[in-house]
Design an enzyme around this catalytic site. Sequence first.
Site, PDB file in Angstrom:
ATOM      1  N   ARG A  64      -9.471  -7.841  26.802  1.00 56.23           N
ATOM      2  CA  ARG A  64      -8.484  -7.218  27.709  1.00 56.23           C
ATOM      3  C   ARG A  64      -7.045  -7.545  27.353  1.00 56.23           C
ATOM      4  O   ARG A  64      -6.133  -7.422  28.170  1.00 56.23           O
ATOM      5  CB  ARG A  64      -8.744  -7.609  29.167  1.00 56.23           C
ATOM      6  N   LYS A  86       3.421   1.992  21.299  1.00 58.41           N
ATOM      7  CA  LYS A  86       2.319   2.956  21.292  1.00 58.41           C
ATOM      8  C   LYS A  86       1.309   2.485  20.246  1.00 58.41           C
ATOM      9  O   LYS A  86       1.688   2.220  19.099  1.00 58.41           O
ATOM     10  CB  LYS A  86       2.806   4.342  20.905  1.00 58.41           C
ATOM     11  N   GLU A 128      12.986   9.708   9.713  1.00 58.00           N
ATOM     12  CA  GLU A 128      13.013   9.201  11.102  1.00 58.00           C
ATOM     13  C   GLU A 128      14.353   8.504  11.377  1.00 58.00           C
ATOM     14  O   GLU A 128      14.878   8.572  12.491  1.00 58.00           O
ATOM     15  CB  GLU A 128      11.844   8.248  11.364  1.00 58.00           C
ATOM     16  N   LYS A 170      15.654   3.282  19.095  1.00 52.53           N
ATOM     17  CA  LYS A 170      14.317   3.534  19.639  1.00 52.53           C
ATOM     18  C   LYS A 170      14.080   2.663  20.863  1.00 52.53           C
ATOM     19  O   LYS A 170      13.551   3.129  21.878  1.00 52.53           O
ATOM     20  CB  LYS A 170      13.232   3.301  18.582  1.00 52.53           C
ATOM     21  N   GLU A 180       6.821   8.010  28.343  1.00 55.49           N
ATOM     22  CA  GLU A 180       7.106   9.387  27.959  1.00 55.49           C
ATOM     23  C   GLU A 180       6.961  10.380  29.097  1.00 55.49           C
ATOM     24  O   GLU A 180       6.236  11.358  29.006  1.00 55.49           O
ATOM     25  CB  GLU A 180       6.223   9.802  26.765  1.00 55.49           C
ATOM     26  N   ARG A 184      11.932   9.838  26.512  1.00 60.25           N
ATOM     27  CA  ARG A 184      11.268   9.448  25.272  1.00 60.25           C
ATOM     28  C   ARG A 184      10.934  10.660  24.414  1.00 60.25           C
ATOM     29  O   ARG A 184      10.820  10.554  23.189  1.00 60.25           O
ATOM     30  CB  ARG A 184      10.004   8.625  25.573  1.00 60.25           C
ATOM     31  N   ASN A 188      10.857  13.084  19.679  1.00 61.38           N
ATOM     32  CA  ASN A 188      10.039  14.104  19.024  1.00 61.38           C
ATOM     33  C   ASN A 188      10.878  15.227  18.422  1.00 61.38           C
ATOM     34  O   ASN A 188      10.347  16.278  18.070  1.00 61.38           O
ATOM     35  CB  ASN A 188       9.037  14.692  20.031  1.00 61.38           C
ATOM     36  N   HIS A 191       9.623  17.385  15.625  1.00 61.20           N
ATOM     37  CA  HIS A 191       8.197  17.086  15.512  1.00 61.20           C
ATOM     38  C   HIS A 191       7.289  18.239  15.934  1.00 61.20           C
ATOM     39  O   HIS A 191       6.169  18.338  15.441  1.00 61.20           O
ATOM     40  CB  HIS A 191       7.848  15.833  16.316  1.00 61.20           C
ATOM     41  N   HIS A 195       4.735  18.931  13.224  1.00 58.18           N
ATOM     42  CA  HIS A 195       3.277  18.842  13.389  1.00 58.18           C
ATOM     43  C   HIS A 195       2.607  20.150  12.973  1.00 58.18           C
ATOM     44  O   HIS A 195       1.511  20.136  12.402  1.00 58.18           O
ATOM     45  CB  HIS A 195       2.933  18.503  14.837  1.00 58.18           C
ATOM     46  N   HIS A 208       4.168  12.944   6.955  1.00 56.51           N
ATOM     47  CA  HIS A 208       4.721  13.194   8.286  1.00 56.51           C
ATOM     48  C   HIS A 208       6.248  13.307   8.245  1.00 56.51           C
ATOM     49  O   HIS A 208       6.823  14.265   8.778  1.00 56.51           O
ATOM     50  CB  HIS A 208       4.269  12.072   9.229  1.00 56.51           C
TER      51      HIS A 208
HETATM   52  N1  NAD Z   1       2.867   3.981  17.198  1.00 53.14           N
HETATM   53  C1  NAD Z   1       3.860   4.810  17.010  1.00 53.14           C
HETATM   54  O1  NAD Z   1       4.785   4.918  17.818  1.00 53.14           O
HETATM   55  C2  NAD Z   1       3.891   5.608  15.740  1.00 53.14           C
HETATM   56  C3  NAD Z   1       5.062   6.274  15.361  1.00 53.14           C
HETATM   57  C4  NAD Z   1       5.079   6.944  14.149  1.00 53.14           C
HETATM   58  C5  NAD Z   1       3.941   6.958  13.356  1.00 53.14           C
HETATM   59  N2  NAD Z   1       2.820   6.298  13.751  1.00 53.14           N
HETATM   60  C6  NAD Z   1       1.616   6.276  12.917  1.00 53.14           C
HETATM   61  O2  NAD Z   1       1.948   5.592  11.707  1.00 53.14           O
HETATM   62  C7  NAD Z   1       1.098   6.069  10.669  1.00 53.14           C
HETATM   63  C8  NAD Z   1       1.953   6.364   9.449  1.00 53.14           C
HETATM   64  O3  NAD Z   1       2.545   5.149   9.032  1.00 53.14           O
HETATM   65  P1  NAD Z   1       3.021   4.942   7.521  1.00 53.14           P
HETATM   66  O4  NAD Z   1       3.879   6.065   7.139  1.00 53.14           O
HETATM   67  O5  NAD Z   1       3.516   3.555   7.434  1.00 53.14           O
HETATM   68  O6  NAD Z   1       1.668   5.172   6.713  1.00 53.14           O
HETATM   69  P2  NAD Z   1       0.582   4.144   6.095  1.00 53.14           P
HETATM   70  O7  NAD Z   1       0.332   3.009   7.006  1.00 53.14           O
HETATM   71  O8  NAD Z   1      -0.591   4.976   5.720  1.00 53.14           O
HETATM   72  O9  NAD Z   1       1.317   3.628   4.788  1.00 53.14           O
HETATM   73  C9  NAD Z   1       1.604   4.532   3.757  1.00 53.14           C
HETATM   74  C10 NAD Z   1       1.077   4.008   2.424  1.00 53.14           C
HETATM   75  O10 NAD Z   1       1.936   2.964   1.962  1.00 53.14           O
HETATM   76  C11 NAD Z   1       1.163   1.822   1.605  1.00 53.14           C
HETATM   77  N3  NAD Z   1       2.046   0.674   1.796  1.00 53.14           N
HETATM   78  C12 NAD Z   1       2.336   0.014   2.937  1.00 53.14           C
HETATM   79  N4  NAD Z   1       3.286  -0.891   2.723  1.00 53.14           N
HETATM   80  C13 NAD Z   1       3.600  -0.836   1.404  1.00 53.14           C
HETATM   81  C14 NAD Z   1       4.517  -1.521   0.585  1.00 53.14           C
HETATM   82  N5  NAD Z   1       5.344  -2.440   1.081  1.00 53.14           N
HETATM   83  N6  NAD Z   1       4.548  -1.214  -0.739  1.00 53.14           N
HETATM   84  C15 NAD Z   1       3.749  -0.248  -1.241  1.00 53.14           C
HETATM   85  N7  NAD Z   1       2.877   0.460  -0.506  1.00 53.14           N
HETATM   86  C16 NAD Z   1       2.804   0.157   0.800  1.00 53.14           C
HETATM   87  C17 NAD Z   1      -0.030   1.896   2.497  1.00 53.14           C
HETATM   88  O11 NAD Z   1      -1.101   1.124   1.985  1.00 53.14           O
HETATM   89  C18 NAD Z   1      -0.316   3.407   2.506  1.00 53.14           C
HETATM   90  O12 NAD Z   1      -1.035   3.785   1.374  1.00 53.14           O
HETATM   91  C19 NAD Z   1       0.393   7.303  11.221  1.00 53.14           C
HETATM   92  O13 NAD Z   1      -0.939   6.956  11.518  1.00 53.14           O
HETATM   93  C20 NAD Z   1       1.144   7.632  12.490  1.00 53.14           C
HETATM   94  O14 NAD Z   1       0.334   8.221  13.479  1.00 53.14           O
HETATM   95  C21 NAD Z   1       2.788   5.635  14.927  1.00 53.14           C
HETATM   96 ZN    ZN Z   2       7.620  10.879  13.588  1.00 51.39          ZN
END
Ligand code: NAD
Ligand code: ZN
Length: 306
Positions: A64, A86, A128, A170, A180, A184, A188, A191, A195, A208
Amino acid sequence: MKAAGAECIPIVLPDGESYKNWETLNRVFDALLSNRCERSTPLIALGGGVIGDITGFAAASYQRGVPFIQIPTTLLAQVDSAVGGKTAINHPLGKNMIGAFYQPRAVIADMDTLHTLPARELAAGLAEIIKYGLIRDPEFLTWLEHNIDRLNAREPEALAYAVERSCQNKAEVVANDERETGGRALLNFGHTFGHAIEAGMGYGQWLHGEAVAAGMVLAARFSEKLGLISAQDVRRTSELLARAKLPTEAPGLGVERYLDLMGHDKKVEAGRIKFILLRKAGEAFVTDQYDAAALRAILSEPAMHA
Ligand SMILES: NC(=O)c1ccc[n+]([C@@H]2O[C@H](COP(=O)([O-])OP(=O)(O)OC[C@H]3O[C@@H](n4cnc5c(N)ncnc54)[C@H](O)[C@@H]3O)[C@@H](O)[C@H]2O)c1
Ligand SMILES: [Zn+2]
């Protein structure tokens, strides 16, 4: 493994969005339970947004709720996903559909981790960052225009400033509307179109951040069409994104396909799509009041079929 006197149990997860699912989450729970981890055991997410989102949800639900720390290693995770609380995994029927709002105790962003990041991933994070300037921080937008080349060159001081300022932006937005229900939604910006591009091109084709970049240009053009901003503001938006090595032209999927894809966006309320539009470069607002013909017009502009 011992680190600074504390016992540390590494849990290595498979890489990629396709693993942001129930099975991977369960691997975290397997490791925590088989090591008899207690409610006081903190989880540390070291990786990109995928790792951060899975770890955060694991922390929210294991016994929990256990303490959780984010150490984001992609630019996108440093400026976006690690901040705001999130957490989620994907379901076969929808992205980020299973999750929780759960805040990390700390977010530690080390600019050194960015040296190994692939160029496309760096640019995706810049999208972003530019978003924060466009939606609510005109001074930062101007700073970005003067310093974008330093960011492209991964200068640590420039990156640190951009990351810090993005997180401040942020955090302010989220503090005013954690769940949201209102403000918030500004985060987007670009977005709804983005999307649609991601889904329409097939997930994984466009990153993305790339889709959001082209989506922000569409949102700017839409704002211009509605008489809110000038053609010069639109140019300013697309020029900065182009300098950050991001796409500024959305793929020509066709008006009907775009509308259909956007109809399935989760920001849809009571049948009418909500858009985040620019009142000026540096100030955005949310609305569902717009001329539908203007929307169709920007989705069918010749540039999109280039
Ligand atoms: N929680 C939120 O508010 C929120 C907001 C935006 C996005 N997201 C989520 O985040 C995810 C996307 O995140 P991302 O863009 O970091 O993608 P990711 O986590 O897939 O990382 C992208 C790639 O970079 C590699 N990588 C990570 N750090 C590295 C480094 N220092 N050097 C070399 N390679 C490295 C990873 O292994 C992966 O292959 C999505 O699932 C999305 O839904 C969440
Ligand atoms: Zn985004």
